[in-house]
Scaffold this motif. Structure first.
Motif, PDB file in Angstrom:
ATOM      1  N   GLU A  24      -2.787 -14.936  -3.135  1.00 49.12           N
ATOM      2  CA  GLU A  24      -2.139 -14.035  -4.101  1.00 49.12           C
ATOM      3  C   GLU A  24      -1.425 -12.892  -3.383  1.00 49.12           C
ATOM      4  OE1 GLU A  24      -1.712 -14.264  -7.566  1.00 49.12           O
ATOM      5  OE2 GLU A  24      -2.348 -16.269  -6.982  1.00 49.12           O
ATOM      6  N   ALA A  25      -2.081 -12.306  -2.400  1.00 48.49           N
ATOM      7  CA  ALA A  25      -1.500 -11.184  -1.656  1.00 48.49           C
ATOM      8  C   ALA A  25      -0.233 -11.619  -0.923  1.00 48.49           C
ATOM      9  CB  ALA A  25      -2.517 -10.617  -0.669  1.00 48.49           C
ATOM     10  N   SER A  26      -0.228 -12.838  -0.413  1.00 50.28           N
ATOM     11  CA  SER A  26       0.931 -13.317   0.350  1.00 50.28           C
ATOM     12  C   SER A  26       2.188 -13.412  -0.520  1.00 50.28           C
ATOM     13  CB  SER A  26       0.634 -14.664   1.010  1.00 50.28           C
ATOM     14  OG  SER A  26       0.598 -15.689   0.053  1.00 50.28           O
ATOM     15  N   LYS A  27       1.997 -13.532  -1.834  1.00 51.48           N
ATOM     16  CA  LYS A  27       3.156 -13.568  -2.741  1.00 51.48           C
ATOM     17  C   LYS A  27       3.934 -12.258  -2.691  1.00 51.48           C
ATOM     18  CE  LYS A  27       0.973 -16.811  -5.941  1.00 51.48           C
ATOM     19  NZ  LYS A  27       0.361 -16.978  -7.275  1.00 51.48           N
ATOM     20  N   LYS A  28       3.258 -11.199  -2.249  1.00 49.47           N
ATOM     21  CA  LYS A  28       3.901  -9.881  -2.134  1.00 49.47           C
ATOM     22  C   LYS A  28       3.973  -9.448  -0.670  1.00 49.47           C
ATOM     23  CE  LYS A  28       3.993  -8.261  -6.568  1.00 49.47           C
ATOM     24  NZ  LYS A  28       4.933  -7.382  -7.222  1.00 49.47           N
ATOM     25  N   ALA A  37      -7.988  -2.214   1.265  1.00 49.72           N
ATOM     26  CA  ALA A  37      -7.759  -0.854   1.778  1.00 49.72           C
ATOM     27  C   ALA A  37      -7.046  -0.018   0.716  1.00 49.72           C
ATOM     28  CB  ALA A  37      -6.944  -0.898   3.065  1.00 49.72           C
ATOM     29  N   LEU A  38      -6.041  -0.591   0.078  1.00 50.46           N
ATOM     30  CA  LEU A  38      -5.311   0.131  -0.972  1.00 50.46           C
ATOM     31  C   LEU A  38      -6.248   0.545  -2.097  1.00 50.46           C
ATOM     32  CD1 LEU A  38      -2.091  -2.072  -1.126  1.00 50.46           C
ATOM     33  CD2 LEU A  38      -2.204   0.321  -0.374  1.00 50.46           C
ATOM     34  N   GLU A  72       3.306   1.010   8.837  1.00 51.10           N
ATOM     35  CA  GLU A  72       4.586   0.385   9.205  1.00 51.10           C
ATOM     36  C   GLU A  72       5.302  -0.203   7.994  1.00 51.10           C
ATOM     37  OE1 GLU A  72       3.340  -2.400  12.207  1.00 51.10           O
ATOM     38  OE2 GLU A  72       3.195  -0.835  13.758  1.00 51.10           O
ATOM     39  N   LYS A  73       4.526  -0.697   7.029  1.00 50.28           N
ATOM     40  CA  LYS A  73       5.112  -1.294   5.821  1.00 50.28           C
ATOM     41  C   LYS A  73       5.444  -0.252   4.757  1.00 50.28           C
ATOM     42  CE  LYS A  73       3.313  -5.944   6.143  1.00 50.28           C
ATOM     43  NZ  LYS A  73       2.641  -7.025   5.443  1.00 50.28           N
ATOM     44  N   GLY A  74       5.124   1.006   5.024  1.00 52.95           N
ATOM     45  CA  GLY A  74       5.439   2.069   4.073  1.00 52.95           C
ATOM     46  C   GLY A  74       4.481   2.174   2.910  1.00 52.95           C
ATOM     47  N   LEU A  75       3.263   1.699   3.091  1.00 47.44           N
ATOM     48  CA  LEU A  75       2.265   1.757   2.020  1.00 47.44           C
ATOM     49  C   LEU A  75       1.460   3.054   2.038  1.00 47.44           C
ATOM     50  CD1 LEU A  75       0.935  -1.887   2.455  1.00 47.44           C
ATOM     51  CD2 LEU A  75       2.232  -1.038   0.495  1.00 47.44           C
ATOM     52  N   LEU A  92      -1.494   7.306  -0.237  1.00 45.96           N
ATOM     53  CA  LEU A  92      -0.600   6.223  -0.649  1.00 45.96           C
ATOM     54  C   LEU A  92       0.804   6.747  -0.870  1.00 45.96           C
ATOM     55  CD1 LEU A  92      -2.895   4.487  -3.309  1.00 45.96           C
ATOM     56  CD2 LEU A  92      -2.541   3.804  -0.931  1.00 45.96           C
ATOM     57  N   THR A  93       1.780   5.957  -0.465  1.00 42.18           N
ATOM     58  CA  THR A  93       3.174   6.249  -0.805  1.00 42.18           C
ATOM     59  C   THR A  93       3.410   5.687  -2.211  1.00 42.18           C
ATOM     60  OG1 THR A  93       3.949   4.117   0.014  1.00 42.18           O
ATOM     61  CG2 THR A  93       3.866   5.943   1.633  1.00 42.18           C
ATOM     62  N   PRO A  94       4.545   5.965  -2.827  1.00 36.34           N
ATOM     63  CA  PRO A  94       4.827   5.332  -4.125  1.00 36.34           C
ATOM     64  C   PRO A  94       4.750   3.799  -4.050  1.00 36.34           C
ATOM     65  CG  PRO A  94       6.322   7.158  -3.787  1.00 36.34           C
ATOM     66  CD  PRO A  94       5.560   6.981  -2.495  1.00 36.34           C
ATOM     67  N   PHE A  95       5.238   3.231  -2.947  1.00 35.32           N
ATOM     68  CA  PHE A  95       5.140   1.779  -2.764  1.00 35.32           C
ATOM     69  C   PHE A  95       3.673   1.366  -2.617  1.00 35.32           C
ATOM     70  CE2 PHE A  95       5.536  -1.964   0.285  1.00 35.32           C
ATOM     71  CZ  PHE A  95       5.801  -2.888  -0.715  1.00 35.32           C
ATOM     72  N   GLY A  96       2.878   2.182  -1.952  1.00 39.76           N
ATOM     73  CA  GLY A  96       1.447   1.928  -1.811  1.00 39.76           C
ATOM     74  C   GLY A  96       0.746   1.925  -3.161  1.00 39.76           C
ATOM     75  N   VAL A  97       1.129   2.859  -4.037  1.00 44.53           N
ATOM     76  CA  VAL A  97       0.546   2.916  -5.389  1.00 44.53           C
ATOM     77  C   VAL A  97       0.922   1.649  -6.158  1.00 44.53           C
ATOM     78  CG1 VAL A  97       0.599   4.128  -7.607  1.00 44.53           C
ATOM     79  CG2 VAL A  97       0.478   5.437  -5.466  1.00 44.53           C
ATOM     80  N   GLU A  98       2.172   1.224  -6.019  1.00 44.43           N
ATOM     81  CA  GLU A  98       2.631   0.004  -6.689  1.00 44.43           C
ATOM     82  C   GLU A  98       1.824  -1.212  -6.207  1.00 44.43           C
ATOM     83  OE1 GLU A  98       6.568  -2.770  -6.280  1.00 44.43           O
ATOM     84  OE2 GLU A  98       6.928  -0.600  -6.384  1.00 44.43           O
TER      85      GLU A  98
END
Length: 151
Positions: A24-28, A37-38, A72-75, A92-98
């Motif tokens: 499932e995670a690999s889809k994103k 971690a998130l 590195e991924k901006g999370l 968390l960045t906004p992308f991390g929250v998403e």
């Protein structure tokens, strides 16, 4: 052995769950470790990096590598802890929250699917057994007798 040991059932089931989460995670473009971690980072207040390893059951080296990849991924981003200059807080960045929301959805979907197929009474017993196993392990009551069980 696989039909006879609790260990086998635990390992086989966890490996299947981990594989499912990684798929499932690999889809994103993510991983299960990143998702956990998130979920371990408070979206509003962040988290001390030292508290994440124990929460996730992860060694410091693996956690460090995971956090580096996440940065590195901006999370996530890191800041010095104002209460403790030696410590680091992870936010968390906004992308991390998403991505945290996506991870939360994946976990809740799994939980819902299991609850749909397993009666609550059985889940209660299952969780009670797992709690007992964890208590036995944490209180170090498993290997107290030096004699072998099989002899």
């Amino acid at each position: 052995m696989r039909e006879k040991t609790i260990d086998y059932a635990l390992r086989a089931t966890w490996m299947a769950v981990a594989k499912m989460y990684n798929e499932e995670a690999s889809k994103k473009g993510s991983t299960m470790a990143t998702g956990f971690a998130l979920l371990s980072i408070d979206p509003e207040n962040g988290a001390p990096s030292t508290s994440l390893g124990p929460k996730m059951g992860m060694e410091a080296t693996s956690l460090s590598r995971t956090l580096k990849t996440m940065e590195e991924k901006g999370l996530i981003y890191r800041k010095k802890n104002p209460q403790d200059g030696r410590g680091v807080l992870v936010y968390l960045t906004p992308f991390g929250v998403e991505m945290r929301n996506f991870s939360k959805e994946v976990v809740f979907s799994f939980d819902l699917a299991v609850r749909k197929h397993v009666p609550q009474e059985k889940l209660d017993v299952f969780l009670e057994v797992f709690q007992t196993i964890n208590e036995l392990i944490s209180s170090k009551k498993i290997y107290t007798n030096k004699e072998s069980i099989t002899s």
